[in-house]
Structures are given as C-alpha cells and as structure tokens.
Enzyme design. Sequence first.
Site, PDB file in Angstrom:
ATOM      1  CG  ASP A  12      -1.983   1.051   1.167  1.00 37.75           C
ATOM      2  OD1 ASP A  12      -2.035   1.760   0.150  1.00 37.75           O
ATOM      3  OD2 ASP A  12      -2.761   1.161   2.119  1.00 37.75           O
TER       4      ASP A  12
ATOM      5  CG  ASP B 298      -0.704   1.845   7.015  1.00 41.16           C
ATOM      6  OD1 ASP B 298      -1.535   1.504   6.147  1.00 41.16           O
ATOM      7  OD2 ASP B 298      -0.254   3.003   7.097  1.00 41.16           O
TER       8      ASP B 298
ATOM      9  CG  ASP C 131      -3.824  -2.043   3.942  1.00 42.56           C
ATOM     10  OD1 ASP C 131      -4.139  -1.861   2.754  1.00 42.56           O
ATOM     11  OD2 ASP C 131      -3.205  -1.199   4.625  1.00 42.56           O
TER      12      ASP C 131
END
Length: 929
Positions: free
Chosen positions: A449, A686, A690
């Site tokens: 990400d 994080d 996710d």
Amino acid sequence: MNENETEKKQKPKKMPAPAPADEETADRAALEKAADEVADRLAKIAENEAKETAPPRGRKRAAADVTEVVLEKHEHIAPQNIAKTEAQIEAEGKLAHDPEMQDLIDKVMADEGKADARLSVARKKNKKDAEFTQKVQTAERYYEVGTKDGLTLKQVAERTAAGLVNKTTSGNAKTYGAIFFQNLVTFFNLLCIVVAAALIATRNADNLFFLIIMAINTIISIVLEILAKKTIDKLSLISAPSAVVIRGGERANVPLNEVVLDDVIYLENGKQIGADCVVLSGEVEVNEALLTGESVPVGKKEGAALYGGSFVISGSCYARVDKIGSMNYIESLSAFAKRYRKPNSEILNSLKLFIMVVGIAIVPLGIFLFLKNWNMLGTGDLLSDLGNKGLKIVPVTAGAIIGMIPSGMFLLTSIALSMSVMKLKKNNVLVQDLYCIEMLARVNVLCLDKTGTITDGTMTVNEIIEFKNNNDTEYSLGNIVGSLLTATGDNNQTAVALINNFGYSKVLKPTAVLPFSSQRKFSAATFENFGTVILGAPEYIIRDMGVRLETLVNEKAKDGFRMVMIALAQGEIKNDKVPAQRKPLALIAIEDHIRDDAVPTLNWFRENGVAIKIISGDNPVTVSEVARRVGIEGAEKYVSLAGLTDPEVVELANQYTVFGRVTPEQKRLLIKSIKAQGSNVAMTGDGVNDILAMKEADCAVAIASGSEAARNVAHMVLMDSNFANMPAVVHEGRRVINNIQKSSSLFLMKTFFSILLTLFVLFLPDLSYPLTPKSMMPLEMFIIGAPSMALAFQSNGNRVSGKFLSNILKNALPSGLALILCFLSLYVINKAHPLFTDQAQFSTAVMLAVTFSGAVLLFRVCLPADYYRVIVWLLATVVCILCVIFFQGFFEVSTLSFEQMLLVILIAESSYALVAVLQTLLSRMKVTG
C-alpha cells in the site's frame, strides 16, 4: 446494501467551487469544457474497442479518473499528461480473453463462492454477535434526536442496561485452551505417547528419550503462540479513548465503550471518530485513509455518514451514533483479524504430508513387526510371553516405530525458526508465526500500500519559489504563511507540511477566516491593516497565471508535486468570498514524503527477483507517479478498479503494476488472483482497509504505526515501522530454509532406513529387529540431531529454489538406501560365514555400522567444507566413539572381536561411495523419466 452504496447515497453531491468573481466562473467553465473533450475522446477509444469484439473493461472509470483530475485539480496534470493517459488507455485497451484467463476467472470466483459460504456459516454460529445484531435491529431508535439536548439521562440508562453500548471484544479469538489443545493433541504426540505407555508397561522406561524431543517441540510451539497472543491482546482497535457526548442538554466526556446507540457526539478538528455516525449539523472534512486507503479529504455535511476510525481534519459537527460495537464498519472488517490461521508454509505442509504418509505406514508395520517378534521370541504360553518375552519384544518394536518418525526434523525446524524469531526481535521485527519467516523468503510478488510503506503518510515542502517583487510588505513569507496557518487552524496534510516548514506565527491579527475546503481548494484569512492572504491550488487563486507561471506550475505537477500558491489580495473576506484582485507571493512544491528506506529496499527486492505491485485507494495517476519516483518497474502500468466487477478485477490482477481506487474487498481479490497464477504473495499494510488482503496473502507484514487490526492479522509486525528491515527478514528466511533443507536430509535418512529395515525383518523369516531406541541414540543425537542444529545456524543467503520436500528427498533417499545396504551386507556376510555368536553381537554390529555410516554421510552434508563444518563433523564422530567405548552398557553395546570391528569399519566407509553411485543412478532415472 453494501458500504459503498451507502456512502454514495449519504455523501453530498460535489458542488462547483465558489466563484468570487466572473473571471473565476469563466475559468470553471473552461475547465469543464476541457474535461468534456477528454471524456469524449476516451469514449471514442472505448467505442473502437467494442467494435473489435473485446468489451472495454475499466474504461468508464479510467475516463472518470482523468475527468476528475481535470475538474477538481486535486493533483494538477498538464495537458501532455492527459494525452499520455489517453494513449496508455488506447495501447492497453485490449485485454486477453483466452481460455486460460477464463479458467483463472472461473477458479477464483468459485473459490470466492466457497469463502462466502464459509463466512455465512461462521456468522450463524457466532451466537453472541447474532444476538447483539438482533438487539440493535429491534431497539427503539431516536432518529430525530436534537443536537442541543441529545438523549435524556433516562434513555441513556435504558440503552446501557439493554447492552446497546459501543463495546467490542478485542484481541485474538484463539483462546489459551485452544492453543494448548491444538499443540498437544497431534498425531505425532499421540503416537509417541502410545509407544511410551507400552515401554513403561513393560518396564523399559530407560528407552523414553524420544519423549524429551516431543516435549521440547510442543513447548516451543505453545510458548510462541502465547507470546503472540499476549502481544495482540494489548493492542487497541481505535485509539480515541473517549468521546464528547450531549446528554440531557449537558456536554460530557465519556469513555468510548460507554457511548450508546443514538447518542449525540460532538466532533472537531483532530478528533478520531469512535463509531459509525450520521451528521446532524455542521460540516467537517475527514480522512478515511484508515478504512479506504484513499488519503484525499472527504467533505461531510448534514445527513452524511461518518465511519469509525476516520479522523476529522477540519471543521466541526454534531453527529448521531448510528451503529455500535461489532456493527461498525471498522469492526466488520477487523473481525477477520481475530481469526487465527497459520500461513501456507511449504515446510509445514511438507512435514505434515510426510508424517501423514509415514503415519499410515507405521501402524500396520508396527503391528506386523510386533507379531513377527512375538512368534520368534514367544513360547506359545500367553501369560509367560506377556511377563517375560514382552520385555524384549516391546523395546525392539518401539525402536522401529520411533525410528520411522522424523521427530528431530520438527525439533530442528522449531528451534531454527525460534532462534530466527529472537534474532529478528532484536531488529524490531515481531514474528507472530514461526513459519512466516519461510513464507517471506519464498515470496516472488510483494504487494504494497502506498501510504505507510513507500510514503509515511506525511507531506513535506520540496521547494519554495518566492516572487519577492510582489511582496511590498514589511513581513517575511514565513510570517505571512505562519499567521494564516494559525488563523485557519487547518490540520490536513498540506497544512501540516507547511507548519513543519514555516511554523506558526501571530505577527498578523486575523479579522475574518475562511478554512480550507476540498471544494473551493483554498483557505484564506483577512488580517488587520494588511489585506487578505489566500493559500491553495494555483489555478483556483489566480484566474490567468500567464504562460510563464502556468508552465512552471505544470512542469512541477508533472514531476508529481502538489503545487500550492500563497497570494495576497487587497480587501476583506465578505460572505465567504475573497477579493478578486490577487497577486502571487510564492509557489510551494509539496510532495508525499517517501520513506528514506523505500528506494534501497525496493531496489533490493527487484535485484532479488521479487516483483512489486502497488495497491492503493488513491487516484492511480498519483500512485503511479510515486511508484515511478521510487524506481518500481512497470510503474506506468496503472489502472483504476472503481466500479469494476469481480471477474474484471481477476482479469486485470496480473496485467498491471499499480492499482488505484481499490476497495478492501478488491484488494483481497487481487491477492487471491495473483496467488492463483502460482505466485507466492506477501502483503504489507497499516490500515483496516488492508486486513482482508493481508489475511489472504501467504505472508502478511504490518506496520506498527498503523491500526491494531492490521497488526492483529499480520504474521509479522515491523515494530519500528522501518520498511528497511524487510530484506533482513528475507535473508534470515533464506538462511533458515536452505540450512533446514540440508540438515533435514539426515533425519529422513534415518526414517527411510527404519522403514526399509522393518520391511526386510518382516520378509526374512530368521531375522528379528536388531535395534532398540537406546541403541539408536548415538545416531539420532550425535550424528543427526546436534550436527543438524549446528549447521542450521550458518550464514546462507542463497535464493530458495525448488520444492522443500523434493530437495530433501533427493538427498535423504540415497543416504537411507546406503544405510540399508550396509545392513544387508552384514546380514549376507554373516549368513554366508557366521561371524557373530549371538543376536546381541549382530545387533551391536548393525548399530555400529549404521552409526558410523551416518558419520560418513554427515561428512558429505558438510561439503563444501570450511573450518566450522569440519569441527562439527569431528566433534560428532569423536563423541560417538567415546559413547561406544565408555557407555557400552547404556547403549546396549556388546564386545566385538578385531575381525568383527574391521568388517564394521569397512562397511561404514563404503557408504560414501554407495551414496555417490545411488545419487547418480537416481538422477539418471529422473532424466530418463
């Protein structure tokens, strides 16, 4: 209705930016016209594709993204960049529709259906959540509650008594009882306990050494899981400890878990939203990156939905709590984090497969061997046999069974991985599952990400271009910008970057303030005896920048910078309108702050054959530029997944490098699709957005500074949020896997030998099993066990190649065959020319021949030799010799003549050549096959 549909209904429609002057309205019209032209060209491209029978997939959203960039100017893009986007769409418009792609889509979607069915069953089984949901759905609702009075104290008390509070369970769903049960009750442990019980019943307790290995192996597994559970249980889901509520006309600060359904809460700049709410009055901008991955601020007005876990970055509002506890959107996602699942470890799977195969063979072989020994040693009197001969039958049968179990291989793997866990902990890497070290070492696709891994979620000032001729005031640029930041109190990423660079200032005194809005794209403040200072997007501040200034802005934007202008206007802010006549004081180039360790770390992965894919909720154009700046190969291959169906996502998964506008569900589908193509996938993240993808990945890595849910679901956590630790973890995994593969062949060598020896004993009528658990201990402890542990800790950074099971089998099988040939040599020679006077001498000869043949084969494993390996081999051999000389009684060693010892030595030495010949034959058979 899903969350995206709810958001679409509740999110206020985008309104045109305020027009403080006719010129700005004209500028807006020009932008809209340009956007229409781009959309028309993109539509023609899609139409041309349709004529070629390949239906355009994702074009609608691609056009929308470009149009949005032009209209909103959030990330300013020069005309040449728009043309490039159009050309990219045209070049990449034809997606493959071959049978293999369709098979992949069918496979992934079928698996999706099975997963949905399992999830549905799990939800039905969770009675507590079902009861809570039912309670909320049937509760009386106060939709019209007022912002001035809120709920009455009586209503709050009734809600609390009914359990309608914002309370959730946290931590790992796996209980301590489940941890103990699953690690104690295994096939390996049960088999060992049965054998131990038989030995104890026949007064052979001195043969129970194998229980030590079983106990250590079990204790290591239990301790590591408990430590991981304790770490997870300490983490909190939402960091906001309390909320400001309006109850009975009074404002109060209460713990978040005491907020009740339909409570009125007050939210202001910098506060985290503790539960899903609906705005009653006021206006705020929120950062929903924790949930969606999209860092762009989202405006929320009356009637809009606010999601728990989001942060208010500007404005203030009163909101009604619409959902509580497990019904919050953040909880529905993080519920996946509370399900314990071990990674798809090849080592673990190989060990389980081998144990299963050996387990199937052990039971019948053990029974037949017991009966064979019973017939050979029994007298025919059952009671007599049980009382006397059983003392001899059980130990030799137990020796065969224990010899077939590669128990030491489990212990070797557990200890080697445990030592790696402790080593990585010193580097601030928390490993929550032993086998994830191996999985990360095997990864060939790493999905990231953008925020938290490549960038750290902050922005920095890269360059300041000051127009000093326009600043005819006595104040410096720093004082002007600092005074504006102090007056507006903005807390978005751009404001934070400017604060870090310029700081706050109170030199100028504000008389009117206009906070930043994502719709008007600027903030402003009128200062006493000074004028109005405006800060924001250049094209929204100056109606006609001129060729030179516009070119400068475009070039900087092309390089991926967010351009901000500070301008001065004479006059005051009136009715939220700023004066039309403005002059620029400076241009400020702001960039996403790329982590210092990102570039070298990503380069290391590229050089080591690991492909990088970026999966983000942000605009794909923005993410692609960031990816390009850090040197990711294929960064120009980007696509938006907004509005795409699941089959379309599957089709695009292996064709692009950068994915934008990705929902949490689509992230998971991307990971699943990449895995379906045979790749080993790691996912770093994080945020709560996710966790679905992290749960699906072979190895999930969380950033400690992110959400608790991400840390909960991760196999390992970077405790200092340092992405640069990743290569060290991969290197450690490679070292462990390569060394375990090499050492494990010794354990399987013994397993193959024990199985083959048992078969020969069963088919040779005059032969009984010659070895007991005690007589096998020198081989198991000093030739296999201790050297394997010592060799497992050597440095080895070679890439992992091949399958774990096939790699160890190709070394273990020739060695096992060599040992059985050594035994057969003794048996045949003794049959032809009897050298051994009794069974005890023959058993000793077999034990010594097998042990020292193992020492010779250990030497082969130590090649290529170095000082460390030579010392390991010498110590192992010398210790075995000393054991045979000084502990003959314990290891059941009988005295042999010089002629008998010479024969044993010659047979042991021949094993080196035997293995070389057998490996050559096996390799030729493989090539021929």
